[in-house]
Design an enzyme around this catalytic site. Structure first.
Site, short mmCIF file in Angstrom:
data_model
loop_
_atom_site.label_atom_id
_atom_site.label_comp_id
_atom_site.label_asym_id
_atom_site.label_seq_id
_atom_site.Cartn_x
_atom_site.Cartn_y
_atom_site.Cartn_z
N GLU A 244 -17.40 -7.62 -17.36
CA GLU A 244 -17.38 -8.11 -15.99
C GLU A 244 -17.92 -6.96 -15.13
O GLU A 244 -17.42 -5.84 -15.21
CB GLU A 244 -15.94 -8.45 -15.60
CG GLU A 244 -15.88 -9.15 -14.27
CD GLU A 244 -14.47 -9.56 -13.84
OE1 GLU A 244 -13.52 -9.45 -14.65
OE2 GLU A 244 -14.34 -9.98 -12.68
N ARG B 234 -7.43 -2.90 -29.00
CA ARG B 234 -8.22 -2.10 -28.09
C ARG B 234 -8.07 -0.62 -28.40
O ARG B 234 -7.11 -0.20 -29.04
CB ARG B 234 -7.84 -2.40 -26.64
CG ARG B 234 -6.39 -2.13 -26.32
CD ARG B 234 -5.99 -2.71 -24.98
NE ARG B 234 -6.62 -2.02 -23.87
CZ ARG B 234 -7.46 -2.62 -23.01
NH1 ARG B 234 -7.77 -3.88 -23.13
NH2 ARG B 234 -7.97 -1.94 -22.02
N LYS C 65 -9.74 -0.08 -16.16
CA LYS C 65 -10.60 -0.03 -14.98
C LYS C 65 -9.77 0.23 -13.73
O LYS C 65 -10.17 1.00 -12.88
CB LYS C 65 -11.33 -1.36 -14.82
CG LYS C 65 -12.65 -1.42 -15.53
CD LYS C 65 -13.33 -2.74 -15.18
CE LYS C 65 -14.28 -3.16 -16.29
NZ LYS C 65 -14.51 -4.59 -16.29
P1 ATP Z 1 -10.05 -3.03 -18.49
O1 ATP Z 1 -8.96 -3.58 -19.35
O2 ATP Z 1 -10.25 -1.57 -18.61
O3 ATP Z 1 -9.95 -3.45 -17.07
P2 ATP Z 1 -11.71 -5.18 -19.15
O4 ATP Z 1 -11.32 -5.70 -20.46
O5 ATP Z 1 -11.21 -5.92 -18.00
O6 ATP Z 1 -11.39 -3.65 -19.05
P3 ATP Z 1 -14.33 -6.21 -19.35
O7 ATP Z 1 -15.51 -5.90 -18.53
O8 ATP Z 1 -13.74 -7.55 -19.28
O9 ATP Z 1 -13.26 -5.11 -18.99
O10 ATP Z 1 -14.57 -5.81 -20.86
C1 ATP Z 1 -15.72 -6.11 -21.59
C2 ATP Z 1 -15.38 -6.07 -23.05
O11 ATP Z 1 -14.88 -4.79 -23.43
C3 ATP Z 1 -14.32 -7.09 -23.41
O12 ATP Z 1 -14.75 -7.79 -24.55
C4 ATP Z 1 -13.11 -6.25 -23.70
O13 ATP Z 1 -12.29 -6.86 -24.65
C5 ATP Z 1 -13.70 -4.94 -24.20
N1 ATP Z 1 -12.79 -3.84 -23.95
C6 ATP Z 1 -12.24 -3.48 -22.77
N2 ATP Z 1 -11.40 -2.44 -22.93
C7 ATP Z 1 -11.42 -2.12 -24.25
C8 ATP Z 1 -10.75 -1.14 -25.05
N3 ATP Z 1 -9.89 -0.25 -24.54
N4 ATP Z 1 -11.01 -1.10 -26.39
C9 ATP Z 1 -11.89 -1.97 -26.91
N5 ATP Z 1 -12.54 -2.92 -26.22
C10 ATP Z 1 -12.31 -3.01 -24.90
MG MG Z 2 -11.40 -8.15 -18.87
#
Ligand code: ATP
Ligand code: MG
Length: 611
Positions: free
Chosen positions: A73, A308, A318
């Site tokens: 996102e 994760r 984030k």
């Molecule tokens: P955050 O949890 O830090 O806000 P997010 O998951 O909201 O991050 P996205 O932009 O939705 O951020 O993430 C894009 C992809 O990265 C998704 O498929 C998510 O599952 C993966 N992702 C996010 N954080 C991690 C992590 N710590 N380890 C592995 N994959 C991750």
């Molecule tokens: Mg997300």
């Protein structure tokens, strides 16, 4: 290589549980290999671009054996956790003759920004991943699928699988039930298809205010999985979207949009983090119904969840990263102390190091907390191999060679890389006054000290053996210069150089030739392994804030004396400074002919040492 199990710990409330077996495998590769072996993916069609079933049906077979995607996102900068997901998804496509799409999941109008889109593109490229493969450019924006998503919503309504609910948010919440109590049907659940279609059209036409109506899937308000209790799928939001502007005033919910995006793009393996496990039944429910309605192509994508990345001494969320930046606890998104990918790049961490790290930690379903040391060790291993050696004196003190002619300068030769003699050697000037490290001289030596102290001999690496004769002090008793005499027959690389045996060896740069530079040294950004987490002995009511665990001394700026040729180093060039670690030319603050350096990582892990 096997990873020491103690560096990967299973997660628990207090992060103190016992050691787990190290996951060094990637279970998703087994899934993909089995799917390919079964042949079930071989009959998929691909129109060359995303689209509904009708577009793909008449198209050729998909030349890609599998399709994966990385779907960020665009509402923030990517962090180390995203790197794990990027390397996994692009890596699988590479390994199995597939394609990996970069898809901006920009269905939420409020938080998204072009700045983030650009930074994500840069970061994925920097990691060495490409969505351009075999003539396809698989870079997509979920917002360009909005019309198809509306069609999907209308198809669900028509088939009796969705309805417009007009309860207030509070009523909806109250009627949702709990983990132990079933929910209650909305009084609007029985609306006719015609009424639902009419209301949904009017929602799209902008007749209603935000929150006045919502479109929900009609599943089961008593489902044990709360995500199946008539989840919301479309909401009214009078907001301007970064890509579609004011064209729409209804926006799909993430849980509705994401499966459809996957299916439109013919994704075979939709890989996400474990928190989406409970959403998988809805993912499947939705896609089955839309395929039955003829809107989406079969075989449908499948969702797989992995744990994760959690790393000690950093925060990978984030929301927390935004707080660190907005409240100016760090110097921006690319601060080298932040676990963002722009920060990593500026810090000098290498994309190959990320790959090695990702391979070592593997992909599993067990939540674990990875020791930061494992990350740094992967970086060191890659950099030890790749980085040229240079000499830097970080805490300079003058060494005066009293028996060396004042105007004389001679060449000494230092290898560029001890593991790679083919990379040759360079000439470093030697003269009467040198800079050496303050810690390499002791007026009164401690036990075991082998470098310079009055009466002792030590080797100036690549140069001569010198014998220390004393030092000069200022009025406060601070040593300001060390004196010595050199032994002319001991020059490194000349016959008989080893005739005088010494135990100490030190590095130096010629004072007249040195390049004086700013260097930034970084320490961990947090003082505890799990910032903000509760600790043993905490009172039950105590809530910790991760900001209280910030290390207030995580950045030190020093003035160092460097080997002259480093003056010409280019932005992002990295070197091993002998005895000190790996350093990179800062890509933001350096000027041509005046590079500033960041320490990427020390030579050895210093965290274990008592401070
Ligand atoms: P955050 O949890 O830090 O806000 P997010 O998951 O909201 O991050 P996205 O932009 O939705 O951020 O993430 C894009 C992809 O990265 C998704 O498929 C998510 O599952 C993966 N992702 C996010 N954080 C991690 C992590 N710590 N380890 C592995 N994959 C991750
Ligand atoms: Mg997300």
């Amino acid at each position: 290589m096997a990873v020491a199990a103690s560096l990967i710990k299973p997660m628990s409330q207090d992060n103190t549980s016992s050691v787990a077996n190290a996951p060094v495998s990637n279970f998703i590769t087994n899934v993909v290999a089995a799917d390919l072996a079964s042949g079930k993916l071989a009959q998929r069609h691909w129109a060359g671009r995303p689209g509904p079933a009708a577009d793909h049906a008449s198209a050729p077979l998909d030349p890609a054996k599998i399709r994966t995607r990385f779907p960020p996102e665009p509402n923030g900068y990517l962090h180390f956790g995203h790197a794990k997901s990027i390397l996994l998804n692009f890596g699988l496509a590479e390994q199995y003759g597939g394609r990996c799409h970069l898809r901006f999941d920009d269905t939420n109008p409020e938080k998204e920004d072009q700045e983030y889109v650009d930074s994500i593109i840069d970061a994925v490229h920097w990691l060495g991943c490409s969505w351009d493969k075999a003539g396809e450019t698989n870079l997509y924006y979920a917002s360009s699928y909005f019309d198809w998503m509306l069609q999907c919503a209308e198809a669900l309504i028509t088939a009796g699988h969705a309805y417009v609910d007009s309860q207030s948010a509070d009523e909806m919440r109250a009627n949702r039930g709990t983990l132990t109590q079933p929910g209650k049907n909305s009084p609007f659940r029985g609306r006719s298809v015609a009424e639902n279609l009419d209301l949904f059209k009017r929602m799209q036409a902008g007749e209603f205010a935000d929150g006045q109506h919502i479109l929900r899937a009609k599943i089961d308000m008593a489902a044990p999985n709360i995500n199946l209790r008539d989840p919301a799928i479309y909401r009214i939001r009078h907001a301007t979207h970064h890509a579609t502007g004011d064209q729409y005033c209804v926006y799909p919910m993430y849980t509705f949009a994401h499966p459809i995006e996957d299916a439109l793009e013919c994704i075979t393996h939709s890989i996400c983090t474990l928190e989406f496990e409970d959403q998988r039944p809805f993912y499947d429910w939705l896609l089955e119904r839309l395929a039955d309605a003829g809107l989406l192509q079969r075989p449908l994508p499948h969702q797989y969840e992995f744990s994760r990345l959690n790393l000690t001494y950093v925060v990978l969320s984030k929301r927390k990263l935004i707080q660190l930046v907005d409240e100016k606890h760090v110097d921006g998104w690319d601060d080298p102390r932040l676990p963002t990918l722009v920060g990593a790049r500026r810090r000098g961490y290498s994309a190959d190091g990320f790959r090695l790290f990702a391979e070592r930690i593997g992909v599993s379903k067990n939540d674990s907390l990875i020791d930061y040391v494992l990350f740094e060790d992967a970086m060191r291993e890659v950099m030890n191999e790749s980085d040229l050696r240079r000499i830097a004196v970080l805490d300079p003190i003058k060494l005066i060679i009293d028996n060396y002619p004042a105007e004389q300068v001679e060449e000494c030769f230092a290898p560029n890389h001890p593991l790679h003699p083919e990379l040759g050697q360079r000439s470093v000037p030697f003269s009467r006054e040198l800079w050496i490290e303050g810690e390499d001289f002791m007026e009164v030596p401690s036990k075991g000290f082998r470098r310079l102290f009055p009466g002792n001999k030590a080797r100036l690496r690549y140069g001569y053996v010198v014998e220390c004769t004393g030092c000069d002090k200022d009025e406060n008793g601070q040593v300001i210069a060390v004196h010595c005499n050199y032994l002319p027959e001991t020059k490194s690389g000349t016959p008989g150089a080893d005739s005088v045996k010494v135990k100490g060896n030190l590095h130096w740069v010629s004072a007249a030739h040195a390049y004086q530079a700013e260097i930034r040294l970084f320490d961990r950004l947090f003082t505890v392994p799990a910032p903000g987490a509760r600790r043993d002995g905490d009172a039950p009511e105590l809530e910790r804030n991760f900001l209280d665990d910030l290390n207030r001394h995580s950045k030190t700026v020093i003035t160092a004396q460097l080997e002259a040729c480093l003056k010409d180093a280019q932005a992002e060039e990295r070197f091993q400074f002998e005895r000190h670690g790996y350093f990179v030319v800062d890509r933001v603050d350096s000027q041509t002919g005046a590079p500033v350096f960041n320490r990427t990582v020390t030579l050895k892990d210093a965290w274990g040492k008592a401070s």
